[in-house]
Design a protein around this motif. Structure first.
Motif, PDB file in Angstrom:
ATOM      1  N   GLN A   8      34.999  33.219  50.484  1.00 16.49           N
ATOM      2  CA  GLN A   8      35.028  34.819  49.951  1.00 16.49           C
ATOM      3  C   GLN A   8      36.481  35.445  50.342  1.00 16.49           C
ATOM      4  O   GLN A   8      37.337  35.897  49.428  1.00 16.49           O
ATOM      5  CB  GLN A   8      33.857  35.602  50.027  1.00 16.49           C
ATOM      6  CG  GLN A   8      33.847  36.791  49.358  1.00 16.49           C
ATOM      7  CD  GLN A   8      34.076  36.259  47.886  1.00 16.49           C
ATOM      8  OE1 GLN A   8      33.230  35.620  47.163  1.00 16.49           O
ATOM      9  NE2 GLN A   8      34.764  36.994  46.990  1.00 16.49           N
ATOM     10  N   ILE A   9      36.631  35.128  51.507  1.00 18.08           N
ATOM     11  CA  ILE A   9      37.877  35.785  52.033  1.00 18.08           C
ATOM     12  C   ILE A   9      39.169  35.032  51.427  1.00 18.08           C
ATOM     13  O   ILE A   9      40.086  35.685  51.014  1.00 18.08           O
ATOM     14  CB  ILE A   9      38.031  35.557  53.548  1.00 18.08           C
ATOM     15  CG1 ILE A   9      37.066  36.571  54.291  1.00 18.08           C
ATOM     16  CG2 ILE A   9      39.567  35.838  54.058  1.00 18.08           C
ATOM     17  CD1 ILE A   9      36.738  36.461  55.816  1.00 18.08           C
ATOM     18  N   LEU A  10      39.010  33.709  50.895  1.00 18.97           N
ATOM     19  CA  LEU A  10      40.154  33.069  50.331  1.00 18.97           C
ATOM     20  C   LEU A  10      40.343  33.595  49.120  1.00 18.97           C
ATOM     21  O   LEU A  10      41.331  33.716  48.623  1.00 18.97           O
ATOM     22  CB  LEU A  10      39.953  31.532  50.550  1.00 18.97           C
ATOM     23  CG  LEU A  10      40.298  30.826  51.843  1.00 18.97           C
ATOM     24  CD1 LEU A  10      39.699  29.377  51.654  1.00 18.97           C
ATOM     25  CD2 LEU A  10      41.288  31.039  52.247  1.00 18.97           C
TER      26      LEU A  10
ATOM     27  N   SER B 199      29.064  43.180  47.951  1.00 22.38           N
ATOM     28  CA  SER B 199      27.741  42.520  47.921  1.00 22.38           C
ATOM     29  C   SER B 199      27.685  41.087  48.066  1.00 22.38           C
ATOM     30  O   SER B 199      26.724  40.459  48.250  1.00 22.38           O
ATOM     31  CB  SER B 199      27.275  43.003  46.538  1.00 22.38           C
ATOM     32  OG  SER B 199      27.920  42.190  45.450  1.00 22.38           O
ATOM     33  N   VAL B 200      28.924  40.427  47.778  1.00 24.00           N
ATOM     34  CA  VAL B 200      29.068  38.980  47.891  1.00 24.00           C
ATOM     35  C   VAL B 200      28.744  38.438  49.154  1.00 24.00           C
ATOM     36  O   VAL B 200      28.548  37.214  49.613  1.00 24.00           O
ATOM     37  CB  VAL B 200      30.276  38.092  47.187  1.00 24.00           C
ATOM     38  CG1 VAL B 200      30.123  38.486  45.843  1.00 24.00           C
ATOM     39  CG2 VAL B 200      31.284  38.535  47.774  1.00 24.00           C
ATOM     40  N   LEU B 201      29.064  39.481  50.243  1.00 20.33           N
ATOM     41  CA  LEU B 201      29.060  38.823  51.646  1.00 20.33           C
ATOM     42  C   LEU B 201      27.571  39.011  52.153  1.00 20.33           C
ATOM     43  O   LEU B 201      27.260  38.320  53.089  1.00 20.33           O
ATOM     44  CB  LEU B 201      29.825  40.188  52.530  1.00 20.33           C
ATOM     45  CG  LEU B 201      31.345  39.995  52.112  1.00 20.33           C
ATOM     46  CD1 LEU B 201      31.945  41.134  53.175  1.00 20.33           C
ATOM     47  CD2 LEU B 201      31.826  38.744  52.368  1.00 20.33           C
ATOM     48  N   THR B 202      26.546  39.715  51.412  1.00 24.35           N
ATOM     49  CA  THR B 202      25.158  39.642  51.981  1.00 24.35           C
ATOM     50  C   THR B 202      24.376  38.683  50.955  1.00 24.35           C
ATOM     51  O   THR B 202      23.515  37.840  51.539  1.00 24.35           O
ATOM     52  CB  THR B 202      24.462  41.189  51.618  1.00 24.35           C
ATOM     53  OG1 THR B 202      24.763  41.315  50.169  1.00 24.35           O
ATOM     54  CG2 THR B 202      25.385  41.959  52.423  1.00 24.35           C
ATOM     55  N   THR B 203      24.848  38.202  50.000  1.00 24.88           N
ATOM     56  CA  THR B 203      24.342  37.516  48.864  1.00 24.88           C
ATOM     57  C   THR B 203      24.599  35.883  49.182  1.00 24.88           C
ATOM     58  O   THR B 203      23.915  35.025  48.764  1.00 24.88           O
ATOM     59  CB  THR B 203      24.392  37.825  47.511  1.00 24.88           C
ATOM     60  OG1 THR B 203      25.613  37.910  47.184  1.00 24.88           O
ATOM     61  CG2 THR B 203      23.538  39.140  47.235  1.00 24.88           C
TER      62      THR B 203
ATOM     63  N   VAL C  24      40.023  46.823  43.294  1.00 27.55           N
ATOM     64  CA  VAL C  24      39.071  47.714  43.705  1.00 27.55           C
ATOM     65  C   VAL C  24      37.998  46.957  44.565  1.00 27.55           C
ATOM     66  O   VAL C  24      37.494  46.100  44.290  1.00 27.55           O
ATOM     67  CB  VAL C  24      38.458  48.079  42.595  1.00 27.55           C
ATOM     68  CG1 VAL C  24      37.038  49.189  42.663  1.00 27.55           C
ATOM     69  CG2 VAL C  24      39.246  48.887  41.396  1.00 27.55           C
ATOM     70  N   GLU C  25      37.892  47.688  46.055  1.00 32.76           N
ATOM     71  CA  GLU C  25      37.062  47.417  46.680  1.00 32.76           C
ATOM     72  C   GLU C  25      35.586  48.410  46.712  1.00 32.76           C
ATOM     73  O   GLU C  25      35.829  49.511  46.381  1.00 32.76           O
ATOM     74  CB  GLU C  25      37.342  47.455  48.141  1.00 32.76           C
ATOM     75  CG  GLU C  25      38.492  46.662  48.866  1.00 32.76           C
ATOM     76  CD  GLU C  25      39.028  46.772  49.849  1.00 32.76           C
ATOM     77  OE1 GLU C  25      38.098  47.314  50.958  1.00 32.76           O
ATOM     78  OE2 GLU C  25      40.120  46.673  50.144  1.00 32.76           O
ATOM     79  N   ALA C  26      34.357  47.591  46.418  1.00 32.18           N
ATOM     80  CA  ALA C  26      33.137  48.531  46.148  1.00 32.18           C
ATOM     81  C   ALA C  26      32.102  47.768  46.669  1.00 32.18           C
ATOM     82  O   ALA C  26      32.127  46.480  46.890  1.00 32.18           O
ATOM     83  CB  ALA C  26      33.260  48.617  44.689  1.00 32.18           C
ATOM     84  N   PRO C  27      31.020  48.354  46.858  1.00 34.98           N
ATOM     85  CA  PRO C  27      29.701  47.848  47.315  1.00 34.98           C
ATOM     86  C   PRO C  27      29.361  46.662  46.319  1.00 34.98           C
ATOM     87  O   PRO C  27      28.639  45.767  46.817  1.00 34.98           O
ATOM     88  CB  PRO C  27      28.664  48.995  47.528  1.00 34.98           C
ATOM     89  CG  PRO C  27      29.725  50.415  47.490  1.00 34.98           C
ATOM     90  CD  PRO C  27      30.818  49.738  46.758  1.00 34.98           C
ATOM     91  N   SER C  28      29.616  46.884  44.928  1.00 37.22           N
ATOM     92  CA  SER C  28      29.114  46.055  43.903  1.00 37.22           C
ATOM     93  C   SER C  28      29.872  46.035  42.882  1.00 37.22           C
ATOM     94  O   SER C  28      30.743  46.833  42.668  1.00 37.22           O
ATOM     95  CB  SER C  28      27.751  46.589  43.528  1.00 37.22           C
ATOM     96  OG  SER C  28      27.675  47.481  42.740  1.00 37.22           O
ATOM     97  N   TYR C  29      29.855  44.948  42.112  1.00 36.09           N
ATOM     98  CA  TYR C  29      30.594  44.851  40.826  1.00 36.09           C
ATOM     99  C   TYR C  29      30.162  45.855  40.067  1.00 36.09           C
ATOM    100  O   TYR C  29      31.280  46.452  39.085  1.00 36.09           O
ATOM    101  CB  TYR C  29      30.332  43.352  40.140  1.00 36.09           C
ATOM    102  CG  TYR C  29      30.916  42.128  41.049  1.00 36.09           C
ATOM    103  CD1 TYR C  29      32.267  42.076  40.765  1.00 36.09           C
ATOM    104  CD2 TYR C  29      30.409  41.476  41.686  1.00 36.09           C
ATOM    105  CE1 TYR C  29      32.693  41.122  41.666  1.00 36.09           C
ATOM    106  CE2 TYR C  29      30.760  40.311  42.261  1.00 36.09           C
ATOM    107  CZ  TYR C  29      32.070  40.162  42.425  1.00 36.09           C
ATOM    108  OH  TYR C  29      32.638  39.073  42.942  1.00 36.09           O
ATOM    109  N   GLU C  30      29.061  46.521  39.828  1.00 37.95           N
ATOM    110  CA  GLU C  30      28.718  47.480  39.086  1.00 37.95           C
ATOM    111  C   GLU C  30      29.421  48.783  39.210  1.00 37.95           C
ATOM    112  O   GLU C  30      30.029  49.443  38.543  1.00 37.95           O
ATOM    113  CB  GLU C  30      27.332  47.517  38.921  1.00 37.95           C
ATOM    114  CG  GLU C  30      26.588  48.514  38.331  1.00 37.95           C
ATOM    115  CD  GLU C  30      25.076  48.625  38.130  1.00 37.95           C
ATOM    116  OE1 GLU C  30      24.504  49.125  36.988  1.00 37.95           O
ATOM    117  OE2 GLU C  30      24.514  48.082  38.865  1.00 37.95           O
ATOM    118  N   ASP C  31      29.399  48.975  40.559  1.00 40.27           N
ATOM    119  CA  ASP C  31      29.978  50.110  41.150  1.00 40.27           C
ATOM    120  C   ASP C  31      31.657  50.040  40.771  1.00 40.27           C
ATOM    121  O   ASP C  31      31.831  51.170  40.193  1.00 40.27           O
ATOM    122  CB  ASP C  31      29.894  50.501  42.485  1.00 40.27           C
ATOM    123  CG  ASP C  31      28.308  50.706  43.065  1.00 40.27           C
ATOM    124  OD1 ASP C  31      27.470  50.953  42.035  1.00 40.27           O
ATOM    125  OD2 ASP C  31      28.067  50.520  44.107  1.00 40.27           O
TER     126      ASP C  31
END
Length: 171
Positions: free
Chosen positions: A47-49, A36-40, A71-78
Protein backbone atom coordinates in the motif's frame (compact mmCIF):
# COMPACT_ATOMS: atom_id res chain seq x y z
CA UNK A 1 -21.49 21.20 -13.86
CA UNK A 2 -17.92 20.47 -12.79
CA UNK A 3 -16.27 17.30 -14.01
CA UNK A 4 -14.18 15.15 -11.71
CA UNK A 5 -11.94 12.27 -12.70
CA UNK A 6 -11.10 9.65 -10.08
CA UNK A 7 -7.91 7.80 -10.99
CA UNK A 8 -7.52 4.49 -9.17
CA UNK A 9 -4.08 3.45 -7.97
CA UNK A 10 -3.60 0.77 -10.65
CA UNK A 11 -4.49 3.19 -13.47
CA UNK A 12 -1.69 5.70 -13.14
CA UNK A 13 -0.90 6.68 -16.71
CA UNK A 14 -1.63 9.81 -18.72
CA UNK A 15 -3.42 7.94 -21.53
CA UNK A 16 -5.92 6.19 -19.27
CA UNK A 17 -9.45 6.46 -20.66
CA UNK A 18 -11.06 8.76 -18.07
CA UNK A 19 -8.21 11.29 -18.34
CA UNK A 20 -8.29 11.04 -22.12
CA UNK A 21 -11.98 12.02 -22.02
CA UNK A 22 -11.10 15.54 -20.93
CA UNK A 23 -8.49 18.26 -21.09
CA UNK A 24 -6.46 19.49 -18.11
CA UNK A 25 -8.44 22.74 -17.93
CA UNK A 26 -11.78 20.88 -18.11
CA UNK A 27 -11.70 18.63 -15.05
CA UNK A 28 -10.28 18.05 -11.57
CA UNK A 29 -8.46 14.82 -10.76
CA UNK A 30 -8.90 12.88 -7.54
CA UNK A 31 -6.35 10.46 -6.08
CA UNK A 32 -7.31 8.84 -2.77
CA UNK A 33 -5.18 7.56 0.07
CA UNK A 34 -7.70 5.69 2.19
CA UNK A 35 -6.55 4.65 5.64
CA UNK A 36 -9.19 1.90 5.65
CA UNK A 37 -6.95 -0.27 3.46
CA UNK A 38 -4.44 -0.47 6.30
CA UNK A 39 -6.95 -2.28 8.49
CA UNK A 40 -8.56 -4.48 5.84
CA UNK A 41 -5.50 -5.46 3.80
CA UNK A 42 -2.41 -6.66 5.62
CA UNK A 43 0.10 -5.72 2.90
CA UNK A 44 1.20 -2.38 4.32
CA UNK A 45 4.40 -2.22 2.26
CA UNK A 46 2.42 -2.77 -0.94
CA UNK A 47 0.00 0.00 0.00
CA UNK A 48 2.86 2.37 0.73
CA UNK A 49 4.23 1.68 -2.75
CA UNK A 50 0.78 2.43 -4.25
CA UNK A 51 0.65 5.71 -2.35
CA UNK A 52 4.17 6.65 -3.43
CA UNK A 53 3.23 5.92 -7.05
CA UNK A 54 0.09 8.05 -6.69
CA UNK A 55 2.11 10.96 -5.31
CA UNK A 56 4.58 10.73 -8.18
CA UNK A 57 1.69 10.54 -10.66
CA UNK A 58 0.03 13.57 -9.03
CA UNK A 59 3.24 15.53 -9.70
CA UNK A 60 3.28 14.28 -13.30
CA UNK A 61 -0.35 15.33 -13.80
CA UNK A 62 0.27 18.76 -12.29
CA UNK A 63 3.24 19.32 -14.59
CA UNK A 64 0.92 18.44 -17.51
CA UNK A 65 -1.51 21.17 -16.37
CA UNK A 66 -4.11 19.14 -14.44
CA UNK A 67 -5.66 20.30 -11.17
CA UNK A 68 -5.03 17.36 -8.84
CA UNK A 69 -6.35 16.67 -5.37
CA UNK A 70 -4.52 13.99 -3.41
CA UNK A 71 -6.94 13.26 -0.56
CA UNK A 72 -6.09 11.37 2.61
CA UNK A 73 -9.20 10.11 4.39
CA UNK A 74 -10.41 7.37 6.73
CA UNK A 75 -12.33 5.75 3.84
CA UNK A 76 -12.89 6.07 0.11
CA UNK A 77 -16.47 7.11 0.82
CA UNK A 78 -15.37 9.96 3.09
CA UNK A 79 -12.79 11.14 0.55
CA UNK A 80 -15.20 11.00 -2.37
CA UNK A 81 -18.18 12.65 -0.66
CA UNK A 82 -16.18 15.55 0.77
CA UNK A 83 -14.27 16.09 -2.49
CA UNK A 84 -17.47 16.12 -4.56
CA UNK A 85 -19.19 18.51 -2.15
CA UNK A 86 -16.18 20.84 -1.82
CA UNK A 87 -15.67 21.18 -5.57
CA UNK A 88 -19.25 20.99 -6.86
CA UNK A 89 -18.60 17.90 -8.94
CA UNK A 90 -21.67 16.98 -10.99
CA UNK A 91 -20.12 14.25 -13.11
CA UNK A 92 -17.55 11.76 -11.87
CA UNK A 93 -15.59 9.94 -14.55
CA UNK A 94 -13.73 6.71 -13.97
CA UNK A 95 -11.99 4.18 -16.15
CA UNK A 96 -13.61 0.81 -15.53
CA UNK A 97 -11.49 -1.08 -12.99
CA UNK A 98 -9.94 -4.40 -13.97
CA UNK A 99 -11.33 -5.85 -10.75
CA UNK A 100 -15.12 -6.38 -10.79
CA UNK A 101 -15.54 -6.10 -6.97
CA UNK A 102 -13.91 -2.65 -7.08
CA UNK A 103 -16.40 -1.54 -9.74
CA UNK A 104 -19.31 -2.84 -7.65
CA UNK A 105 -17.97 -1.05 -4.57
CA UNK A 106 -17.73 2.25 -6.48
CA UNK A 107 -21.27 1.82 -7.81
CA UNK A 108 -22.43 1.21 -4.23
CA UNK A 109 -20.63 4.40 -3.12
CA UNK A 110 -22.43 6.30 -5.88
CA UNK A 111 -25.82 4.87 -4.89
CA UNK A 112 -25.29 5.71 -1.20
CA UNK A 113 -23.80 9.17 -1.77
CA UNK A 114 -25.36 12.13 -0.03
CA UNK A 115 -24.33 14.36 -2.96
CA UNK A 116 -26.09 14.60 -6.33
CA UNK A 117 -23.70 13.57 -9.07
CA UNK A 118 -23.58 11.32 -12.10
CA UNK A 119 -21.16 8.40 -12.43
CA UNK A 120 -19.74 7.89 -15.93
CA UNK A 121 -17.64 4.85 -16.82
CA UNK A 122 -15.03 4.75 -19.59
CA UNK A 123 -13.83 1.48 -21.08
CA UNK A 124 -10.57 0.28 -19.64
CA UNK A 125 -7.79 0.83 -22.17
CA UNK A 126 -5.03 -0.99 -20.29
CA UNK A 127 -5.45 -4.18 -22.30
CA UNK A 128 -5.12 -5.03 -25.97
CA UNK A 129 -8.55 -6.71 -25.99
CA UNK A 130 -11.65 -5.06 -24.58
CA UNK A 131 -14.10 -7.15 -22.57
CA UNK A 132 -16.55 -6.96 -25.48
CA UNK A 133 -13.93 -8.13 -27.98
CA UNK A 134 -13.00 -11.07 -25.78
CA UNK A 135 -16.67 -11.98 -25.28
CA UNK A 136 -17.17 -11.86 -29.05
CA UNK A 137 -14.14 -14.14 -29.59
CA UNK A 138 -15.33 -16.55 -26.87
CA UNK A 139 -18.93 -16.70 -28.09
CA UNK A 140 -19.92 -20.17 -29.28
CA UNK A 141 -16.70 -21.86 -28.19
CA UNK A 142 -17.17 -25.07 -26.21
CA UNK A 143 -14.00 -24.50 -24.22
CA UNK A 144 -11.76 -21.49 -23.77
CA UNK A 145 -8.17 -22.59 -24.24
CA UNK A 146 -5.59 -19.91 -23.70
CA UNK A 147 -3.50 -21.34 -26.55
CA UNK A 148 -6.21 -20.50 -29.09
CA UNK A 149 -6.76 -17.06 -27.64
CA UNK A 150 -3.02 -16.36 -27.97
CA UNK A 151 -3.05 -17.57 -31.55
CA UNK A 152 -5.92 -15.23 -32.38
CA UNK A 153 -4.10 -12.38 -30.64
CA UNK A 154 -0.95 -13.04 -32.65
CA UNK A 155 -2.99 -12.97 -35.86
CA UNK A 156 -4.90 -9.86 -34.87
CA UNK A 157 -1.85 -7.84 -33.85
CA UNK A 158 0.69 -9.38 -36.23
CA UNK A 159 2.96 -10.59 -33.43
CA UNK A 160 5.47 -13.31 -34.38
CA UNK A 161 3.67 -13.83 -37.68
CA UNK A 162 4.88 -14.24 -41.25
CA UNK A 163 1.82 -13.16 -43.21
CA UNK A 164 -1.01 -15.35 -41.97
CA UNK A 165 1.33 -18.10 -40.70
CA UNK A 166 3.27 -18.27 -37.44
CA UNK A 167 6.90 -17.19 -37.64
CA UNK A 168 9.00 -20.32 -38.06
CA UNK A 169 6.04 -22.29 -39.39
CA UNK A 170 4.81 -23.65 -36.04
CA UNK A 171 2.55 -22.36 -33.34
Amino acid sequence: MAIGIWVLNDQLHLQQAALASSQPHGARVLLVESLSVLTTKPHIQKQILFWAAQRAFAAELRSAGWVVDLVEAPSYEDALNSWIANHGIGELRLMTPSDRPIKLAIEKLAANSKCAWQLRWFDNNQFMWSQAEFANWAQGKRSLRLEYFYREGRRRFGVLMDGDQPLGGQW
